[in-house]
Scaffold this motif. Structure first.
Motif, PDB file in Angstrom:
ATOM      1  N   ASP A  43      81.561  32.950  42.119  1.00 35.29           N
ATOM      2  CA  ASP A  43      82.050  31.959  41.174  1.00 35.29           C
ATOM      3  C   ASP A  43      81.048  31.613  40.083  1.00 35.29           C
ATOM      4  OD1 ASP A  43      80.537  30.720  43.302  1.00 35.29           O
ATOM      5  OD2 ASP A  43      81.155  28.777  42.491  1.00 35.29           O
ATOM      6  N   ASP A  44      79.774  31.915  40.308  1.00 36.91           N
ATOM      7  CA  ASP A  44      78.766  31.636  39.290  1.00 36.91           C
ATOM      8  C   ASP A  44      78.785  32.757  38.250  1.00 36.91           C
ATOM      9  OD1 ASP A  44      76.210  30.021  38.506  1.00 36.91           O
ATOM     10  OD2 ASP A  44      75.599  32.119  38.464  1.00 36.91           O
ATOM     11  N   ILE A  45      79.091  32.381  37.012  1.00 36.10           N
ATOM     12  CA  ILE A  45      79.291  33.392  35.978  1.00 36.10           C
ATOM     13  C   ILE A  45      78.016  34.163  35.659  1.00 36.10           C
ATOM     14  CG2 ILE A  45      78.879  31.751  34.077  1.00 36.10           C
ATOM     15  CD1 ILE A  45      81.057  33.286  32.513  1.00 36.10           C
ATOM     16  N   VAL A  46      76.855  33.490  35.753  1.00 36.48           N
ATOM     17  CA  VAL A  46      75.584  34.166  35.469  1.00 36.48           C
ATOM     18  C   VAL A  46      75.282  35.201  36.550  1.00 36.48           C
ATOM     19  CG1 VAL A  46      73.114  33.871  35.177  1.00 36.48           C
ATOM     20  CG2 VAL A  46      74.679  32.200  34.196  1.00 36.48           C
ATOM     21  N   SER A  47      75.458  34.796  37.807  1.00 37.95           N
ATOM     22  CA  SER A  47      75.219  35.730  38.919  1.00 37.95           C
ATOM     23  C   SER A  47      76.186  36.902  38.860  1.00 37.95           C
ATOM     24  CB  SER A  47      75.369  35.002  40.262  1.00 37.95           C
ATOM     25  OG  SER A  47      74.385  34.011  40.406  1.00 37.95           O
ATOM     26  N   ARG A  48      77.430  36.621  38.518  1.00 40.70           N
ATOM     27  CA  ARG A  48      78.421  37.693  38.439  1.00 40.70           C
ATOM     28  C   ARG A  48      78.076  38.680  37.332  1.00 40.70           C
ATOM     29  NH1 ARG A  48      82.620  34.642  38.253  1.00 40.70           N
ATOM     30  NH2 ARG A  48      83.329  34.961  36.097  1.00 40.70           N
ATOM     31  N   LYS A  49      77.642  38.168  36.188  1.00 40.66           N
ATOM     32  CA  LYS A  49      77.260  39.038  35.075  1.00 40.66           C
ATOM     33  C   LYS A  49      76.060  39.908  35.457  1.00 40.66           C
ATOM     34  CE  LYS A  49      76.184  38.923  30.113  1.00 40.66           C
ATOM     35  NZ  LYS A  49      74.985  39.778  30.161  1.00 40.66           N
ATOM     36  N   LEU A  50      75.084  39.311  36.163  1.00 36.29           N
ATOM     37  CA  LEU A  50      73.914  40.074  36.593  1.00 36.29           C
ATOM     38  C   LEU A  50      74.301  41.176  37.563  1.00 36.29           C
ATOM     39  CD1 LEU A  50      70.859  40.504  36.655  1.00 36.29           C
ATOM     40  CD2 LEU A  50      70.704  38.710  38.400  1.00 36.29           C
ATOM     41  N   LEU A  51      75.172  40.857  38.503  1.00 37.34           N
ATOM     42  CA  LEU A  51      75.639  41.858  39.462  1.00 37.34           C
ATOM     43  C   LEU A  51      76.383  42.986  38.750  1.00 37.34           C
ATOM     44  CD1 LEU A  51      76.830  39.557  42.367  1.00 37.34           C
ATOM     45  CD2 LEU A  51      75.115  41.360  42.574  1.00 37.34           C
ATOM     46  N   HIS A  52      77.199  42.641  37.766  1.00 40.04           N
ATOM     47  CA  HIS A  52      77.905  43.666  36.981  1.00 40.04           C
ATOM     48  C   HIS A  52      76.899  44.620  36.331  1.00 40.04           C
ATOM     49  CE1 HIS A  52      82.128  42.808  37.217  1.00 40.04           C
ATOM     50  NE2 HIS A  52      81.984  41.547  36.844  1.00 40.04           N
ATOM     51  N   GLU A  53      75.846  44.064  35.753  1.00 35.91           N
ATOM     52  CA  GLU A  53      74.853  44.885  35.059  1.00 35.91           C
ATOM     53  C   GLU A  53      74.104  45.786  36.031  1.00 35.91           C
ATOM     54  OE1 GLU A  53      72.426  42.115  32.960  1.00 35.91           O
ATOM     55  OE2 GLU A  53      73.908  41.749  31.383  1.00 35.91           O
ATOM     56  N   VAL A  54      73.754  45.243  37.205  1.00 34.84           N
ATOM     57  CA  VAL A  54      73.053  46.047  38.213  1.00 34.84           C
ATOM     58  C   VAL A  54      73.950  47.178  38.697  1.00 34.84           C
ATOM     59  CG1 VAL A  54      72.084  46.027  40.534  1.00 34.84           C
ATOM     60  CG2 VAL A  54      71.548  44.167  38.948  1.00 34.84           C
ATOM     61  N   CYS A  55      75.197  46.856  38.999  1.00 32.15           N
ATOM     62  CA  CYS A  55      76.135  47.879  39.466  1.00 32.15           C
ATOM     63  C   CYS A  55      76.336  48.963  38.414  1.00 32.15           C
ATOM     64  CB  CYS A  55      77.475  47.241  39.819  1.00 32.15           C
ATOM     65  SG  CYS A  55      77.457  46.222  41.301  1.00 32.15           S
ATOM     66  N   ASP A  56      76.514  48.546  37.177  1.00 32.35           N
ATOM     67  CA  ASP A  56      76.719  49.502  36.086  1.00 32.35           C
ATOM     68  C   ASP A  56      75.514  50.421  35.924  1.00 32.35           C
ATOM     69  OD1 ASP A  56      78.340  50.359  33.674  1.00 32.35           O
ATOM     70  OD2 ASP A  56      76.485  49.735  32.685  1.00 32.35           O
ATOM     71  N   GLY A  57      74.311  49.861  36.111  1.00 30.18           N
ATOM     72  CA  GLY A  57      73.100  50.656  35.968  1.00 30.18           C
ATOM     73  C   GLY A  57      72.969  51.741  37.016  1.00 30.18           C
ATOM     74  N   TYR A  58      73.656  51.582  38.149  1.00 35.67           N
ATOM     75  CA  TYR A  58      73.595  52.581  39.217  1.00 35.67           C
ATOM     76  C   TYR A  58      74.900  53.369  39.355  1.00 35.67           C
ATOM     77  CZ  TYR A  58      69.013  51.275  40.866  1.00 35.67           C
ATOM     78  OH  TYR A  58      67.660  51.069  40.952  1.00 35.67           O
ATOM     79  N   GLY A  59      75.754  53.279  38.347  1.00 33.88           N
ATOM     80  CA  GLY A  59      76.968  54.085  38.353  1.00 33.88           C
ATOM     81  C   GLY A  59      78.109  53.520  39.164  1.00 33.88           C
ATOM     82  N   LEU A  60      77.966  52.288  39.671  1.00 31.52           N
ATOM     83  CA  LEU A  60      79.042  51.649  40.420  1.00 31.52           C
ATOM     84  C   LEU A  60      80.077  51.069  39.456  1.00 31.52           C
ATOM     85  CD1 LEU A  60      77.017  49.713  43.137  1.00 31.52           C
ATOM     86  CD2 LEU A  60      78.811  51.379  43.627  1.00 31.52           C
ATOM     87  N   ILE A  61      81.332  51.171  39.837  1.00 33.88           N
ATOM     88  CA  ILE A  61      82.408  50.532  39.084  1.00 33.88           C
ATOM     89  C   ILE A  61      82.667  49.180  39.738  1.00 33.88           C
ATOM     90  CG2 ILE A  61      84.815  50.701  38.367  1.00 33.88           C
ATOM     91  CD1 ILE A  61      84.524  53.765  38.782  1.00 33.88           C
ATOM     92  N   SER A  62      82.483  48.098  38.998  1.00 38.31           N
ATOM     93  CA  SER A  62      82.603  46.766  39.592  1.00 38.31           C
ATOM     94  C   SER A  62      83.709  45.958  38.937  1.00 38.31           C
ATOM     95  CB  SER A  62      81.276  46.011  39.485  1.00 38.31           C
ATOM     96  OG  SER A  62      80.885  45.849  38.141  1.00 38.31           O
ATOM     97  N   VAL A  63      84.421  45.202  39.778  1.00 32.34           N
ATOM     98  CA  VAL A  63      85.445  44.262  39.328  1.00 32.34           C
ATOM     99  C   VAL A  63      85.041  42.895  39.845  1.00 32.34           C
ATOM    100  CG1 VAL A  63      87.864  43.588  39.478  1.00 32.34           C
ATOM    101  CG2 VAL A  63      87.254  46.013  39.335  1.00 32.34           C
TER     102      VAL A  63
END
Length: 208
Positions: free
Chosen positions: A32-52
């Motif tokens: 629910d924390d938008i900052v944490s969610r954005k950070l997780l999206h960036e980390v996942c994207d950096g390792y080729g993960l597709i995140s929703v």
């Protein structure tokens, strides 16, 4: 192990193999924390993960029903429920019995770890830890799934070539077909070989 403990990173764990195992996998982020969610999206994207990403348990169910996810990352404290309750309801569904689930929090996770005991594809992650630890756990689970899900297809597709002697004594490997099966990705093929060495030790030496 339910909680993450990675001495490998203290010795310079090579993340290239981890990256190859994560590439193209789809994960659902329930945070629910938008900052944490954005950070997780960036980390996942950096390792080729597709995140929703979603911000509540209600939104999570909509996504789970609409997509075929490889893992779910659950924040412990959500506006409409909590991560442990969501995990139990997910596990109650037959289709999600073996879906990897990670509970995330910035709070103490000792009680969470105890509640996950016995579930080999559930873990917990403290948000102050390096995200590489989270990714390494996912890669480990995905590698195990590769061995469990692919072995019959590999034999049927002719990648494992049976010989005239019993399987417990000898088995050869068609590397050309094997690499093609991994879409030309040699790192994935190396992970495949490692899986067979662990699960089919009786096959004898595998070709390099």
């Amino acid at each position: 192990h339910s909680c993450l403990c990675f001495s490998e990173f203290e010795h310079g764990q090579d993340m290239s193999v981890v990256r190859s195992q994560l590439r193209g996998r789809k994960v659902l982020l329930v945070e629910d924390d938008i900052v944490s969610r954005k950070l997780l999206h960036e980390v996942c994207d950096g390792y080729g993960l597709i995140s929703v990403g979603v911000s509540s348990g209600g939104e999570m169910w909509e996504q789970l029903e609409a997509h075929n996810f490889d893992a779910v990352l659950l924040d412990l404290n959500l506006p409409d429920t909590d991560g442990l309750t969501l995990r139990k309801t997910i596990r109650a569904q037959a289709a999600f019995k073996l879906l990897p689930i990670i509970i995330m929090s910035a709070s103490n996770l000792d009680s969470v770890s105890r509640s996950l005991k016995g579930d080999t594809v559930s873990g917990c992650f403290h948000k102050t830890q390096p995200f590489e630890q989270l990714l390494f756990l996912l890669a480990t689970w995905f590698s195990e799934q590769l061995g469990a899900d692919k072995k019959d297809n590999l034999v049927e597709d002719g990648i494992l070539q049976p010989s005239d002697v019993p399987l417990t004594e000898q088995q050869s490997l068609n590397c050309t077909l094997g690499i093609a099966y991994c879409h030309g990705d040699r790192e994935n093929f190396q992970l495949l070989l490692a899986t067979f060495r662990e699960q089919f030790a009786g096959f004898g030496d595998l070709s390099k």
